[in-house]
Enzyme design. Structure first.
Site, PDB file in Angstrom:
ATOM      1  N   ASP A  28      -7.330  40.587  78.951  1.00 53.87           N
ATOM      2  CA  ASP A  28      -7.477  41.750  78.055  1.00 53.87           C
ATOM      3  C   ASP A  28      -7.937  41.246  76.688  1.00 53.87           C
ATOM      4  O   ASP A  28      -7.330  41.528  75.657  1.00 53.87           O
ATOM      5  CB  ASP A  28      -6.130  42.495  77.946  1.00 53.87           C
ATOM      6  CG  ASP A  28      -6.274  43.844  77.231  1.00 53.87           C
ATOM      7  OD1 ASP A  28      -7.413  44.272  76.996  1.00 53.87           O
ATOM      8  OD2 ASP A  28      -5.236  44.459  76.927  1.00 53.87           O
ATOM      9  N   GLU A  42       8.277  33.700  70.604  1.00 51.46           N
ATOM     10  CA  GLU A  42       8.031  32.893  69.410  1.00 51.46           C
ATOM     11  C   GLU A  42       7.293  33.748  68.378  1.00 51.46           C
ATOM     12  O   GLU A  42       6.353  34.463  68.728  1.00 51.46           O
ATOM     13  CB  GLU A  42       7.158  31.710  69.832  1.00 51.46           C
ATOM     14  CG  GLU A  42       6.662  30.837  68.734  1.00 51.46           C
ATOM     15  CD  GLU A  42       5.603  29.843  69.236  1.00 51.46           C
ATOM     16  OE1 GLU A  42       5.149  29.053  68.406  1.00 51.46           O
ATOM     17  OE2 GLU A  42       5.247  29.862  70.421  1.00 51.46           O
ATOM     18  N   PHE A  43       7.707  33.661  67.124  1.00 49.44           N
ATOM     19  CA  PHE A  43       6.991  34.372  66.065  1.00 49.44           C
ATOM     20  C   PHE A  43       5.857  33.489  65.569  1.00 49.44           C
ATOM     21  O   PHE A  43       6.060  32.316  65.262  1.00 49.44           O
ATOM     22  CB  PHE A  43       7.930  34.726  64.901  1.00 49.44           C
ATOM     23  CG  PHE A  43       7.254  35.585  63.882  1.00 49.44           C
ATOM     24  CD1 PHE A  43       7.298  36.964  64.001  1.00 49.44           C
ATOM     25  CD2 PHE A  43       6.530  35.026  62.836  1.00 49.44           C
ATOM     26  CE1 PHE A  43       6.637  37.787  63.088  1.00 49.44           C
ATOM     27  CE2 PHE A  43       5.868  35.831  61.922  1.00 49.44           C
ATOM     28  CZ  PHE A  43       5.919  37.214  62.046  1.00 49.44           C
TER      29      PHE A  43
HETATM   30  P1  ADP Z   1       1.460  46.181  71.920  1.00 51.81           P
HETATM   31  O1  ADP Z   1       2.075  45.610  73.155  1.00 51.81           O
HETATM   32  O2  ADP Z   1       2.148  47.401  71.417  1.00 51.81           O
HETATM   33  O3  ADP Z   1      -0.046  46.375  72.026  1.00 51.81           O
HETATM   34  P2  ADP Z   1       0.994  43.705  70.458  1.00 51.81           P
HETATM   35  O4  ADP Z   1       1.371  42.679  71.449  1.00 51.81           O
HETATM   36  O5  ADP Z   1      -0.452  43.943  70.229  1.00 51.81           O
HETATM   37  O6  ADP Z   1       1.726  45.108  70.770  1.00 51.81           O
HETATM   38  O7  ADP Z   1       1.728  43.326  69.104  1.00 51.81           O
HETATM   39  C1  ADP Z   1       1.731  44.196  67.991  1.00 51.81           C
HETATM   40  C2  ADP Z   1       1.373  43.434  66.726  1.00 51.81           C
HETATM   41  O8  ADP Z   1       2.365  42.463  66.488  1.00 51.81           O
HETATM   42  C3  ADP Z   1       0.056  42.672  66.845  1.00 51.81           C
HETATM   43  O9  ADP Z   1      -0.997  43.398  66.320  1.00 51.81           O
HETATM   44  C4  ADP Z   1       0.297  41.408  66.060  1.00 51.81           C
HETATM   45  O10 ADP Z   1      -0.140  41.603  64.728  1.00 51.81           O
HETATM   46  C5  ADP Z   1       1.790  41.248  66.055  1.00 51.81           C
HETATM   47  N1  ADP Z   1       2.212  40.183  66.972  1.00 51.81           N
HETATM   48  C6  ADP Z   1       2.030  40.114  68.325  1.00 51.81           C
HETATM   49  N2  ADP Z   1       2.592  39.027  68.831  1.00 51.81           N
HETATM   50  C7  ADP Z   1       3.143  38.370  67.780  1.00 51.81           C
HETATM   51  C8  ADP Z   1       3.880  37.144  67.657  1.00 51.81           C
HETATM   52  N3  ADP Z   1       4.189  36.393  68.718  1.00 51.81           N
HETATM   53  N4  ADP Z   1       4.271  36.767  66.431  1.00 51.81           N
HETATM   54  C9  ADP Z   1       3.989  37.527  65.343  1.00 51.81           C
HETATM   55  N5  ADP Z   1       3.324  38.699  65.394  1.00 51.81           N
HETATM   56  C10 ADP Z   1       2.901  39.112  66.595  1.00 51.81           C
END
Ligand code: ADP
Length: 279
Positions: A224, A120-121
């Site tokens: 985490d 989901e975004f």
């Molecule tokens: P990684 O696994 O590389 O650490 P993250 O899970 O932290 O990546 O996601 C990278 C970036 O994407 C986050 O800093 C956040 O801003 C954005 N993000 C993460 N999950 C979502 C989501 N479900 N919807 C929109 N943006 C997201």
């Protein structure tokens, strides 16, 4: 050419790209992400694909479609197991019906090498109100119960470091062996420093008295919870993401929170909801 668009072809974004279902058949065979979005994701067109920054490990993308937006992460070198752990964690937290987390929809292997997760975004706003965040996290810890003890159904990763979650009925044993012991072993293998390993071993053997007369109920932890994994949606609701979930002692959650910026109002409302939970 739109029909041949894959992630490898993507720069920072692909504006006004329109992938319609009839045209997309050639794409469907090549790209499991678009395949899922245009079938189970119930979209008939992908309007735009853009990169999302801010991650530490993976590449991240936003897919805007006529069925809403999807958030996708890919990793070119690691197979699906890392994202499977993330998806199980996200969905376990989601099912507690407490704090907002993105729903994970699909994990799979990329065509050539690597893996992806579709979820989901979430439209992020600013930082969450700390007292609401503390209350919601307390609610998640309260609702996320385990009948199998301490551990999780799969091993997962914290960042990209493996995390062992084999079930144990005793918290001290779990923490000593799977958390301290395993990390010390990795550090010894990587840096060859046996002094810290020996000190750590002594600590592992002497943990018991620190927990005497403490009732520890396993509860679902994000695992985490540092500032990069805490945000708020556009309505100000706290959102937590990118977890390393397992069932553990509730206070183990705060081992990762030394850099989360939690203040007094967070802890007051967390422990208020925790006290209600133990009453
Ligand atoms: P990684 O696994 O590389 O650490 P993250 O899970 O932290 O990546 O996601 C990278 C970036 O994407 C986050 O800093 C956040 O801003 C954005 N993000 C993460 N999950 C979502 C989501 N479900 N919807 C929109 N943006 C997201």
């Amino acid at each position: 050419m739109v029909a041949h668009l894959g992630l490898g072809a993507l720069s920072s974004c692909v504006p006004c790209t329109v992938l319609r279902k009839p045209l997309a058949m050639a794409v469907l065979r090549d790209d499991p992400i678009q395949d899922w979005i245009l079938t189970e994701g119930k979209a008939t067109e992908i309007k735009r694909i853009s990169t999302v920054g801010g991650g530490c490990i993976n590449l991240a993308y936003r897919y805007d479609t006529d069925a809403g937006s999807f958030f996708i992460k890919t990793n070119r070198s690691i197979g699906p197991s890392m994202f499977e752990g993330e998806a199980l964690g996200l969905n376990a937290m989601y099912e507690t019906n407490s704090i907002r987390v993105p729903r994970a929809y699909k994990v799979g292997a990329l065509q050539t090498r690597g893996s992806y997760i579709i979820m989901e975004f979430v439209e992020f706003g600013s930082r969450p109100d700390q007292s609401v965040l503390g209350k919601k996290l307390g609610e998640m810890h309260k609702a996320g119960k385990s009948f199998k003890g301490f551990g999780f159904d799969v091993n997962n990763t914290i960042g990209s470091t493996p995390q062992i979650n084999n079930w144990k009925s005793d918290w001290v044993e779990f923490f000593a062996e799977h958390r301290l012991g395993f990390q010390l072993k990795l550090a010894k293998e990587q840096f060859g420093d046996s002094t810290i390993y020996e000190k750590g071993e002594r600590l592992m053997k002497n943990l018991g008295p620190l927990f005497e007369n403490v009732a520890i109920e396993p509860c679902l932890l994000h695992g985490d919870l540092w500032s990069g994994n805490v945000s708020a949606d556009k309505d100000g609701e706290p959102v937590i993401l990118d977890p390393a979930c397992y069932y553990g002692h509730n206070e183990a959650e705060f081992g990762m929170s030394w850099c989360a910026g939690f203040g007094g109002s967070f802890y007051n409302s967390y422990f208020e909801s925790k006290n209600m939970w133990f009453r």
